[in-house]
Enzyme design. Structure first.
Site, PDB file in Angstrom:
ATOM      1  N   THR A  73       5.715  41.743 -13.916  1.00 50.35           N
ATOM      2  CA  THR A  73       6.658  40.686 -14.261  1.00 50.35           C
ATOM      3  C   THR A  73       6.271  39.873 -15.499  1.00 50.35           C
ATOM      4  O   THR A  73       5.075  39.674 -15.773  1.00 50.35           O
ATOM      5  CB  THR A  73       6.789  39.716 -13.064  1.00 50.35           C
ATOM      6  N   GLU A  94       6.418  36.872 -15.577  1.00 51.70           N
ATOM      7  CA  GLU A  94       5.745  35.658 -15.093  1.00 51.70           C
ATOM      8  C   GLU A  94       4.251  35.696 -15.421  1.00 51.70           C
ATOM      9  O   GLU A  94       3.586  34.664 -15.419  1.00 51.70           O
ATOM     10  CB  GLU A  94       5.950  35.492 -13.588  1.00 51.70           C
TER      11      GLU A  94
HETATM   12  P1  NAP Z   1      14.109  41.112  -4.039  1.00 51.80           P
HETATM   13  O1  NAP Z   1      15.573  41.279  -4.150  1.00 51.80           O
HETATM   14  O2  NAP Z   1      13.541  39.825  -3.568  1.00 51.80           O
HETATM   15  O3  NAP Z   1      13.551  42.289  -3.085  1.00 51.80           O
HETATM   16  C1  NAP Z   1      12.252  42.283  -2.601  1.00 51.80           C
HETATM   17  C2  NAP Z   1      12.091  43.447  -1.652  1.00 51.80           C
HETATM   18  O4  NAP Z   1      10.748  43.435  -1.141  1.00 51.80           O
HETATM   19  C3  NAP Z   1      13.019  43.393  -0.418  1.00 51.80           C
HETATM   20  O5  NAP Z   1      13.448  44.687  -0.131  1.00 51.80           O
HETATM   21  C4  NAP Z   1      12.085  42.885   0.671  1.00 51.80           C
HETATM   22  O6  NAP Z   1      12.464  43.276   1.957  1.00 51.80           O
HETATM   23  C5  NAP Z   1      10.803  43.602   0.276  1.00 51.80           C
HETATM   24  N1  NAP Z   1       9.618  43.017   0.895  1.00 51.80           N
HETATM   25  C6  NAP Z   1       9.180  41.736   0.860  1.00 51.80           C
HETATM   26  N2  NAP Z   1       8.049  41.595   1.551  1.00 51.80           N
HETATM   27  C7  NAP Z   1       7.751  42.823   2.054  1.00 51.80           C
HETATM   28  C8  NAP Z   1       6.714  43.324   2.866  1.00 51.80           C
HETATM   29  N3  NAP Z   1       5.743  42.538   3.332  1.00 51.80           N
HETATM   30  N4  NAP Z   1       6.709  44.638   3.183  1.00 51.80           N
HETATM   31  C9  NAP Z   1       7.696  45.454   2.750  1.00 51.80           C
HETATM   32  N5  NAP Z   1       8.733  45.036   1.984  1.00 51.80           N
HETATM   33  C10 NAP Z   1       8.748  43.732   1.643  1.00 51.80           C
HETATM   34  O7  NAP Z   1      13.401  41.431  -5.432  1.00 51.80           O
HETATM   35  P2  NAP Z   1      13.976  42.198  -6.721  1.00 51.80           P
HETATM   36  O8  NAP Z   1      14.632  41.215  -7.602  1.00 51.80           O
HETATM   37  O9  NAP Z   1      14.687  43.420  -6.293  1.00 51.80           O
HETATM   38  O10 NAP Z   1      12.606  42.581  -7.448  1.00 51.80           O
HETATM   39  C11 NAP Z   1      11.938  43.812  -7.156  1.00 51.80           C
HETATM   40  C12 NAP Z   1      10.495  43.698  -7.603  1.00 51.80           C
HETATM   41  O11 NAP Z   1      10.433  43.409  -8.992  1.00 51.80           O
HETATM   42  C13 NAP Z   1       9.690  42.602  -6.929  1.00 51.80           C
HETATM   43  O12 NAP Z   1       8.373  43.081  -6.794  1.00 51.80           O
HETATM   44  C14 NAP Z   1       9.713  41.465  -7.920  1.00 51.80           C
HETATM   45  O13 NAP Z   1       8.592  40.630  -7.746  1.00 51.80           O
HETATM   46  C15 NAP Z   1       9.685  42.222  -9.226  1.00 51.80           C
HETATM   47  N6  NAP Z   1      10.327  41.582 -10.374  1.00 51.80           N
HETATM   48  C16 NAP Z   1      11.608  41.154 -10.288  1.00 51.80           C
HETATM   49  C17 NAP Z   1      12.221  40.611 -11.412  1.00 51.80           C
HETATM   50  C18 NAP Z   1      13.656  40.158 -11.381  1.00 51.80           C
HETATM   51  O14 NAP Z   1      14.061  39.443 -12.311  1.00 51.80           O
HETATM   52  N7  NAP Z   1      14.454  40.568 -10.404  1.00 51.80           N
HETATM   53  C19 NAP Z   1      11.512  40.535 -12.617  1.00 51.80           C
HETATM   54  C20 NAP Z   1      10.211  41.015 -12.650  1.00 51.80           C
HETATM   55  C21 NAP Z   1       9.630  41.548 -11.538  1.00 51.80           C
HETATM   56  P3  NAP Z   1      13.411  42.360   2.899  1.00 51.80           P
HETATM   57  O15 NAP Z   1      14.824  42.700   2.491  1.00 51.80           O
HETATM   58  O16 NAP Z   1      13.050  42.827   4.257  1.00 51.80           O
HETATM   59  O17 NAP Z   1      13.056  40.934   2.620  1.00 51.80           O
HETATM   60  O1  F7E Z   2      14.180  30.555 -12.031  1.00 51.09           O
HETATM   61  C1  F7E Z   2      14.733  27.167 -13.331  1.00 51.09           C
HETATM   62  C2  F7E Z   2      13.385  27.493 -12.762  1.00 51.09           C
HETATM   63  O2  F7E Z   2      14.099  31.287  -9.653  1.00 51.09           O
HETATM   64  C3  F7E Z   2      14.442  30.649 -13.418  1.00 51.09           C
HETATM   65  C4  F7E Z   2      11.998  36.359 -10.069  1.00 51.09           C
HETATM   66  O3  F7E Z   2      12.831  37.495 -10.007  1.00 51.09           O
HETATM   67  O4  F7E Z   2      12.093  36.310 -12.463  1.00 51.09           O
HETATM   68  C5  F7E Z   2      12.363  35.549 -11.312  1.00 51.09           C
HETATM   69  O5  F7E Z   2      11.597  34.352 -11.290  1.00 51.09           O
HETATM   70  C6  F7E Z   2      14.235  29.302 -14.091  1.00 51.09           C
HETATM   71  C7  F7E Z   2      12.937  28.597 -13.697  1.00 51.09           C
HETATM   72  O6  F7E Z   2      13.615  32.932 -11.517  1.00 51.09           O
HETATM   73  C8  F7E Z   2      16.768  25.920 -10.610  1.00 51.09           C
HETATM   74  O7  F7E Z   2      12.537  26.357 -12.760  1.00 51.09           O
HETATM   75  C9  F7E Z   2      16.314  25.350 -12.654  1.00 51.09           C
HETATM   76  O8  F7E Z   2      12.336  28.027 -14.838  1.00 51.09           O
HETATM   77  O9  F7E Z   2      15.905  32.206 -11.165  1.00 51.09           O
HETATM   78  P1  F7E Z   2      14.509  31.754 -11.001  1.00 51.09           P
HETATM   79  P2  F7E Z   2      12.089  33.006 -11.997  1.00 51.09           P
HETATM   80  O10 F7E Z   2      11.274  31.915 -11.463  1.00 51.09           O
HETATM   81  O11 F7E Z   2      12.115  33.183 -13.462  1.00 51.09           O
HETATM   82  C10 F7E Z   2      10.724  36.710 -12.630  1.00 51.09           C
HETATM   83  C11 F7E Z   2      10.621  37.535 -13.890  1.00 51.09           C
HETATM   84  C12 F7E Z   2      10.160  37.357 -11.430  1.00 51.09           C
HETATM   85  O12 F7E Z   2       9.255  38.179 -11.518  1.00 51.09           O
HETATM   86  C13 F7E Z   2      10.533  36.788 -10.102  1.00 51.09           C
HETATM   87  O13 F7E Z   2      10.340  37.760  -9.072  1.00 51.09           O
HETATM   88  O14 F7E Z   2      15.283  28.443 -13.665  1.00 51.09           O
HETATM   89  N1  F7E Z   2      15.637  26.494 -12.394  1.00 51.09           N
HETATM   90  N2  F7E Z   2      17.013  24.989 -11.567  1.00 51.09           N
HETATM   91  C14 F7E Z   2      15.908  26.883 -11.133  1.00 51.09           C
HETATM   92  N3  F7E Z   2      15.500  27.954 -10.428  1.00 51.09           N
HETATM   93  C15 F7E Z   2      15.966  28.077  -9.150  1.00 51.09           C
HETATM   94  N4  F7E Z   2      15.610  29.163  -8.431  1.00 51.09           N
HETATM   95  N5  F7E Z   2      16.809  27.149  -8.591  1.00 51.09           N
HETATM   96  C16 F7E Z   2      17.237  26.046  -9.280  1.00 51.09           C
HETATM   97  O15 F7E Z   2      17.984  25.226  -8.757  1.00 51.09           O
END
Ligand code: NAP
Ligand code: F7E
Length: 363
Positions: free
Chosen positions: A128, A130
């Site tokens: 990520t 992050e």
């Molecule tokens: P998501 O919608 O939150 O999905 C997370 C998945 O992980 C769900 O299927 C969840 O299952 C499963 N999970 C959580 N804890 C688990 C455990 N202990 N054992 C087995 N499965 C478990 O996340 P996503 O947005 O698809 O992201 C996929 C991956 O990419 C994650 O690793 C996330 O950190 C990473 N990532 C996401 C973003 C983004 O912007 N979306 C960016 C960078 C990296 P349940 O349905 O049972 O909860």
């Molecule tokens: O926040 C700000 C918040 O929760 C984005 C995950 O998929 O992407 C995701 O993490 C920004 C942050 O995503 C609210 O403070 C303001 O600066 O949508 P988010 P995230 O934290 O960037 C990364 C790449 C991952 O890897 C993670 O798995 O938006 N923000 N107001 C808010 N965020 C939330 N959630 N809610 C608010 O009300």
């Protein structure tokens, strides 16, 4: 023979799109799901019953289940997407986040090795942006130093390094995709983009008065999840195992996302004031529709993410701007406008039925 893929996190946003993508490529797709007291498989419900789609119970916190599934499925490719993926939640459950997002990665790698698949199975790790956290350079690329800024990011940093370690120590084909934020109609409802598109749809249809957000000035590089899963696959089809930044190269603020989402929902927002006093006002009615709440501020927040996808574009031939920011926001708002309309229609039908039952019109 179909190639075999195993996806952890198959019920999540990315897991569901990746399953569709791999099934279209004729893979046999296996997914790991967790037992839950309620059915939480909405995103993959349409795939259940497909002859090449199979689900197995398991958990990233449970080595035995991973060994058992990996040992019996014997996948050619593993996509480790499972994680506690919410940054704000990681401050509330830091130990669980570390167990799943850090040690969980190690469990997958070790299970592959101990099952004797170290030489044949390719592994994708969902890393990520992050990791860049309190950013030391803008935009960020594969050489930008990491500065993780949340328990989530610290755990993911372990995941990144243990993947690199297994690659170097055991010669395993394991890689990390350093993915910047990617969103969709299937995005979890507490991430900021989906929270905004759903609220815009509810406000437009008179189902909600106001939206409360945290840091409106936070900057993100938002892409479309459906486009990003292709890159996960491309990374594993590469000749050499390498890590890649996956991003659009375009940056917007939470405020800009909000304005565009409300625009597509039929309202024009004007922001006035600063910090906690900032408000988003509907230009037509003068009503305050967006307010800032301290509840959504984080102890440490990542505020300037902007990815440079040049390496992925050049080496993988991936197009980072297939879906533009405007198109992404429009898709999400259109989806949520329909979702809210459906909810309203269902409620109306329920109310009518209750009334007919009460009056004895139907029995
Ligand atoms: P998501 O919608 O939150 O999905 C997370 C998945 O992980 C769900 O299927 C969840 O299952 C499963 N999970 C959580 N804890 C688990 C455990 N202990 N054992 C087995 N499965 C478990 O996340 P996503 O947005 O698809 O992201 C996929 C991956 O990419 C994650 O690793 C996330 O950190 C990473 N990532 C996401 C973003 C983004 O912007 N979306 C960016 C960078 C990296 P349940 O349905 O049972 O909860
Ligand atoms: O926040 C700000 C918040 O929760 C984005 C995950 O998929 O992407 C995701 O993490 C920004 C942050 O995503 C609210 O403070 C303001 O600066 O949508 P988010 P995230 O934290 O960037 C990364 C790449 C991952 O890897 C993670 O798995 O938006 N923000 N107001 C808010 N965020 C939330 N959630 N809610 C608010 O009300």
């Amino acid at each position: 023979m179909n190639r075999i893929a195993l996806i952890t996190g198959v019920t999540g946003q990315d897991g569901s799109y990746l399953s569709e993508f791999l099934l279209e490529k004729d893979y046999e797709v296996h997914g790991i799901i967790r037992r839950s007291s309620v059915d939480y498989r909405e995103r993959i419900a349409h795939l259940e019953g497909h002859p090449r789609f199979h689900l197995h119970y398991g958990d990233l916190g449970d080595s035995m289940s991973l060994m058992s599934v990996i040992g019996s499925v014997r996948p050619d490719e593993i996509y480790n997407l499972a994680a506690q993926s919410h940054v704000q939640v990681s401050f509330d459950v830091p130990e669980n986040t570390a167990d799943i997002d850090a040690t969980g990665v190690l469990r997958v790698l070790e299970a592959v090795r101990l099952c004797g698949l170290g030489e044949s199975c390719r592994i994708y790790q969902a890393s990520t942006s992050e990791l860049y956290g309190k950013v030391e350079e803008v935009p960020q690329n594969e050489n930008t130093p990491f500065h993780p800024y949340s328990p989530y990011a610290v755990a993911k940093q372990y995941g990144f390094w243990i993947v690199k370690e297994y690659r170097e120590a055991y010669g395993m084909f394991c890689c990390s995709g350093i993915l910047f934020n990617h969103e969709s109609e299937r995005r979890g409802e507490t991430f900021v983009t989906r929270k905004i598109t759903l609220a815009a749809a509810r406000i437009a249809q008179g189902r909600q008065d106001r939206l409360y957000l945290g840091n409106l000035s936070s900057l993100r590089d938002w892409g479309y999840a459906r486009d990003y899963v292709e890159c996960m696959w491309l990374i594993l089809q590469n000749k050499k195992p390498e890590d890649y930044v996956i991003a659009t190269g375009v940056q917007h603020s939470v405020r800009e996302f909000c304005q565009l989402a409300f625009h597509y929902a039929g309202m024009e927002l004007e922001f006035t004031g600063e910090g906690m006093e900032e408000k988003g006002i509907d230009k037509k009615s003068g009503k305050v529709l967006v307010e800032v709440s301290p509840d959504f501020y984080r102890p440490t927040d990542v505020v300037n993410l902007w990815g440079d996808p040049s390496k992925a574009r050049k080496e993988l031939g991936w197009n980072p701007v297939k879906t533009s920011f405007e198109e992404l926001v429009r898709l999400m708002v259109e989806h949520d406008m329909k979702k809210v309309s459906m909810e309203r229609a269902k409620e109306q039908i329920r109310t009518n039925l209750e009334e007919y039952l009460e009056k004895g019109i139907i029995k």
